[in-house]
Design a protein around this motif. Structure first.
Motif, short mmCIF file in Angstrom:
data_model
loop_
_atom_site.label_atom_id
_atom_site.label_comp_id
_atom_site.label_asym_id
_atom_site.label_seq_id
_atom_site.Cartn_x
_atom_site.Cartn_y
_atom_site.Cartn_z
N GLY A 73 12.05 -8.60 2.70
CA GLY A 73 12.75 -6.76 2.80
C GLY A 73 14.05 -6.81 1.93
N GLU A 82 11.55 -4.64 -0.11
CA GLU A 82 11.23 -3.31 0.14
C GLU A 82 12.70 -2.71 0.53
N THR A 93 12.39 1.00 -1.62
CA THR A 93 12.96 1.94 -1.48
C THR A 93 14.34 2.66 -1.64
N ALA A 97 1.63 -6.77 -0.38
CA ALA A 97 3.49 -6.72 0.01
C ALA A 97 3.92 -5.33 0.10
N MET A 98 3.53 -4.61 -1.18
CA MET A 98 3.46 -3.27 -1.73
C MET A 98 2.77 -2.27 -0.82
N ASP A 136 1.82 -3.13 2.03
CA ASP A 136 2.21 -2.67 3.28
C ASP A 136 3.62 -1.88 3.27
N ILE A 137 4.49 -2.45 2.42
CA ILE A 137 5.61 -1.16 2.57
C ILE A 137 5.31 0.32 1.86
N ARG A 145 3.93 1.86 5.71
CA ARG A 145 5.01 1.47 6.51
C ARG A 145 6.38 3.20 5.53
N HIS A 146 6.40 3.64 4.76
CA HIS A 146 7.52 4.48 4.02
C HIS A 146 6.34 5.74 3.36
N ARG A 167 5.54 5.96 0.00
CA ARG A 167 4.09 6.42 -0.50
C ARG A 167 3.54 7.73 -1.97
#
Length: 809
Positions: free
Chosen positions: A663, A666, A670, A749-750, A752-753, A756-757, A761
């Motif tokens: 979290g 993320e 962001t 992990a990066m 995946d983030i 989602r964004h 990206r």
């Protein structure tokens, strides 16, 4: 967005969608009271640099990459080597060959592109009348009054919106007719009251169809410069509040009405050329081979810097594992701002037991704050976010009342000075009284205003929320154990005078304000015994003797103010020895930092010369701000501690192994990363294209409406950074490189983030930012190549000079 009772034909609705899209191609211009760095390419982040270059060449002209001579010099100096160019060519481009790049460099700089002309420019060619200049001046005269934020004493009628107000203004403005635009007032009166229908009618007259509208509308908005950008700011603020705003498209309608009128007058003389221009607007935006080569050279420059940074990390000596049983002598949390890097390094040099922390300067508390005695609500947080809490500086009623009376008296005095009737009499009668102040300012002996009382969170914030907030912030700081006796929370600000862009030197994460309020709010929260008890239940044990001490780091002077008054007197009395030692460390660190910064600042022979710049009203460069920023590192401090990064890197503490669920990662990717990208790209834009993206010459600035600055006495506000903020008079002080974001975290992990964004990206996929993974040894291990894919980074190559064959000029 539309009046509910009004129906629009399908063809107009298509143009409306294009107008709205064009307005989002424009970056916002935040007002001077709370100006923050803005990515000037905000509307182009969904496309790569080469395509954005082609788009902006069409609508604005000018380059958006450095001249090829810049890269030739870099290659000749050995800063860019063969490997950098080879890697860039093999990057995310359908690339020309190395031989093509060689030939392009040998050919020298390309010509500056010119934007597609508007009708006003065609009319100027055939008439000899400077219609673009006249339009800019008349729209500027209207907008300066219409958007005034209280600088002027007399305010206009603003009912009905921007377009309606302009119709009233323009229908009575005889200036265009005096210059030869026949019947313009009557023409404006005959336009439809709806900005949408005005755009539709002008588009029909000018032959701007759906295919041409995207870049044609964008071109018109570019001619409005800072006024269009201020309209985009109003839309930005409205959308944060869940609303909408049509100011930008209303300004578009205004600009198009001028061209519509000129087209009627000069139609026969310009019709053929205008048809050709419309045909060009209808073609897709596609980068030329030259623009692709320029983008590859930029990529090579970025990779060269990453190679050097990788070598710096590789050469760093591995230190022994930290003894967690030894309590730090001081923990000091600073903003991730690049200016903090120098001070943190200097402070750590004072004692090996001092530990510093990097964290976003709003300290996790995006606050809507009211200063003591003020009714103005300040957004003390990132402009990407709505304030999450409200706060105020509360005084005893008598003191608060006195402040309010003082503030009102100051406002009244200011209005008297600026009023049309009294301003000249004011200068004649009271001018000599200001002689002392002018002398003090000239010799740098002014004084800062006293601090407000300690700010407090709104009483509606309950204990459970406070505990959750405190836990979230401490976890994000990677500070959940091993607390020192004193934990200093240092926001930052800039103490300057006679500088319209003062807020741009404050904390970008605090919305263009200093970070003192946020630091004091967090310190108050973490010193609260009830909050600490709640944290204990959440698994975070803060020792009973730990005190959180708020502070403010002045980046112009590198002095630090400690807000000891915020600590209860009974606690402070037991800290006398510690505070005395801390003050000594801070003073020594400040002197060391000033000496390092003096080497870059013009006319600063030594560190002490810097102290007077803050209060010198004639100083053009009180500091360099964030000039030179080029990297963002999110990793444990041990990866960068002791490494000289020259005040060019944002440093954010992050321990992925303590980040359950990622979290915090993320949040970093962001928010702080995006804010840093705005800063980096504003400096980039102001350097590579100062005419388009820069703020002009400080010596010619005049404040307009409290919104921005004019370069001269009319026209539109200048966006971006003043020339003196990126150039020392002989050379640039900012190397135009795109930010390299280096994070110690698992690649998965990066990825995946990013998935989602999409907006974040896009920044990395289109190379507005670079993303690099750091491994557990502190080395650069993998590069994000776009499309959610990574590639390994080979060990840093030795930079033994350029072997790239440069032909003689």
């Amino acid at each position: 967005m539309f009046m509910k009772h009004e129906t629009y034909p399908a063809a107009l609705l298509e143009l409306v969608s294009k107008a709205n899209s064009a307005s989002r191609q424009i970056p916002p211009l935040f007002p001077l009271t709370s100006s923050v760095a803005v990515n000037p390419f905000l509307g182009q982040t969904e496309e790569p640099l080469a395509t954005a270059s082609a788009r902006l060449a069409r609508v604005a002209g000018g380059r958006v990459t450095p001249a090829r001579s810049h890269w030739r010099d870099k290659i000749a100096a050995g800063d860019i080597i063969d490997d950098d160019l080879t890697d860039a060519v093999a990057g995310p481009f359908d690339a020309p060959s190395i031989e093509d790049i060689q030939a392009a460099l040998d050919a020298g700089d390309t010509d500056e592109p010119n934007p597609l002309p508007t009708v006003a420019e065609l009319a100027a060619d055939v008439s000899g009348i400077d219609w673009p200049g006249l339009i800019s001046e008349r729209i500027g005269a209207f907008a300066a009054s219409h958007f005034d934020n209280g600088q002027a004493l007399w305010q206009p009628d603003r009912t009905g919106g921007t377009f309606a107000a302009w119709r009233q203004f323009a229908s009575r403005d005889l200036t265009p007719e005096i210059h030869g635009l026949k019947g313009f007032g009557a023409f404006v009166s005959a336009t439809n009251r709806s900005q949408w229908r005005a755009i539709g009618r002008a588009s029909e007259t000018l032959g701007i169809g759906f295919d041409a509208a995207a870049t044609a509308f964008h071109r018109y908005l570019i001619t409005l410069e800072g006024w269009a950008q201020y309209g985009r700011y109003l839309l930005w603020q409205a959308e944060l509040a869940g609303k909408s705003d049509t100011t930008t498209v209303e300004l578009l309608a205004i600009r198009m009405v001028f061209d519509e009128a000129l087209f009627h007058q000069y139609r026969e003389q310009i019709i053929d050329r205008w048809h050709d221009i419309i045909a060009e607007h209808e073609t897709p935006v596609t980068p030329s081979r030259d623009l692709v080569i320029d983008a590859i050279l930029q990529e090579a420059g970025d990779r060269a810097q990453q190679r050097k940074l990788g070598a710096t990390f590789a050469a760093r000596k591995t230190t022994a594992a930290e003894d967690e049983s030894q309590r730090p002598a001081l923990q000091a949390a600073f903003c991730i701002d690049v200016r903090s890097e120098v001070f943190r390094r200097a402070l750590e040099a004072q004692d090996g037991a001092i530990k510093t922390i990097g964290f976003a300067g709003f300290f996790g508390l995006a606050a809507a704050h009211k200063a003591a005695g003020s009714d103005v609500c300040e957004g003390r947080g990132p402009v990407l976010l709505n304030p999450g809490v409200t706060s105020s500086a509360v005084e005893a009623s008598d003191a608060d009342l006195a402040r309010r009376y003082a503030a009102r008296a100051k406002r009244a005095w200011g209005r008297f000075k600026l009023a049309a009737v009294s301003s000249f009499a004011f200068v004649e009668a009271t001018g000599p009284v200001y002689a002392g102040k002018l002398l003090k300012d000239a010799f740098g002996t002014g004084h800062s205003a006293p601090a407000d009382p300690a700010p407090q969170l709104d009483s509606s914030v309950d204990l459970a929320t406070k505990v959750t907030t405190a836990k979230t912030i401490l976890s994000a700081m990677s500070l959940t154990k091993g607390f020192a006796r004193v934990v200093m929370l240092a926001g930052h600000g800039a103490d300057v005078t006679n500088n319209p862009h003062a807020s741009a030197l404050h904390c970008g994460a605090c919305g263009g304000y200093a970070g003192d309020v946020n630091a004091r709010l967090l310190a108050g929260l973490l010193n609260d015994s009830a909050v600490r008890a709640g944290l204990h239940e959440q698994g975070i044990e803060i020792p009973a003797d730990t005190v959180f001490l708020p502070a403010l780091h002045y980046t112009t002077t590198d002095k630090v103010t400690l807000f000891e008054q915020d600590i209860p007197a009974t606690v402070a009395s037991g800290l006398t020895a510690e505070l005395s030692k801390i003050r000594g460390w801070l003073d020594a660190a400040g002197a060391l930092t000033r000496s390092e910064r003096a080497a870059r600042l013009p006319r600063a022979d030594n560190g002490e010369d810097i102290l007077g710049r803050a209060t010198d009203w004639s100083e053009l460069r009180p500091e360099w701000g964030l000039a030179g920023c080029r990297a963002f590192v999110a990793a444990p401090r041990g990866r960068t501690e002791g490494t000289v990064l020259d005040g060019q890197s944002f440093l954010h503490n992050y321990d992925w192994q303590a980040d359950d669920g990622f979290g915090v990662l993320e949040l970093i990717m962001t928010a702080p990363v995006v804010v840093a990208s705005w800063i980096s790209l504003q400096y980039y834009g102001s350097t590579v294209s100062p005419t388009l993206f820069g703020g002009g010459n400080k010596l010619l600035h005049n404040v307009v409406g409290g919104i921005g600055v004019l370069e001269g006495n009319g026209g539109a506000p200048k966006p971006g950074l003043p020339w003196q903020s990126v150039h020392d008079g002989e050379a640039y002080q900012h190397d135009p490189l795109r930010l390299s974001v280096i994070i110690e975290a698992p690649q998965e992990a990066m990825t995946d983030i990013l998935e989602r964004h999409p907006a974040v990206r896009a920044l990395f996929d289109n190379r507005w930012l670079h993303l690099i993974a750091m491994d557990s040894d502190g080395q650069l291990a993998a590069r994000y190549d776009g499309d959610l894919k990574w590639s390994a980074i080979t060990p840093a190559a030795k930079n033994d000079g350029a072997s790239f064959d440069l032909a003689a000029e």
